[in-house]
Design an enzyme around this catalytic site. Structure first.
Site: not given
Ligand code: IDP
Ligand code: MG
Length: 137
Positions: A9, A49, A112, A115, A126
């Protein structure tokens, strides 16, 4: 052999840790089948997304994903999908296990670092979203 999609990212690209993250994959038996560095458009990020479009953080997530270039990677190996998820660590870096990519390179739940596809079915979708079959080797 499985394939899965990884995205390094914008936060991790900006920090200059592309190589360190790729090293985690290669050191743990995942091969780079293909990769490219791109600037996603808003339309790309919204479509990629789309599963999260009802979530409260969707707008922030899209803004973040287009805030700078990303590196999109097809990883290949035995149990590549699950292995990649394990190497990534939990979504919130504060909860990610020590030694995982997110624990070591990420600051916050939105920025974070990586992905990773969360199922083989989504991995195929994807991968096809970003790559033509002839680009994968
Ligand atoms: P993942 O990336 O671990 O699979 P997902 O639940 O699929 O997590 O969420 C996709 C992305 O959305 C996360 O990697 C993060 O960047 C963002 N995200 C998830 N939850 C939150 C939140 O509570 N606040 C802000 N961004 C979030
Ligand atoms: Mg995810």
């Amino acid at each position: 052999m499985e394939q899965t999609l990884s995205i390094i990212k914008p936060d991790a690209v900006a920090k200059g840790v592309i190589g360190k993250i790729i090293d985690r994959f290669e050191s743990n038996g995942l091969r780079i089948a293909t990769m490219k560095k791109v600037q996603l458009s808003r339309a790309d990020a919204e479509a990629f997304y789309a599963v999260h479009k009802e979530r409260s953080f969707f707008g922030e997530l899209v803004d973040f994903m287009i805030s700078g270039p990303v590196v999109i990677i097809v990883l290949e190996g035995e149990e590549a999908m699950a292995k990649n998820r394990e190497l990534m660590g939990a979504t919130n870096p504060k909860e990610a296990a020590a030694g995982t990519i997110r624990a070591d390179f990420a600051q916050s739940i939105d920025a974070n670092a990586v992905h990773g596809s969360d199922s083989l079915e989504n991995a195929a979708i994807e991968i096809a979203f970003f790559f033509a079959q002839r680009e994968i080797n």
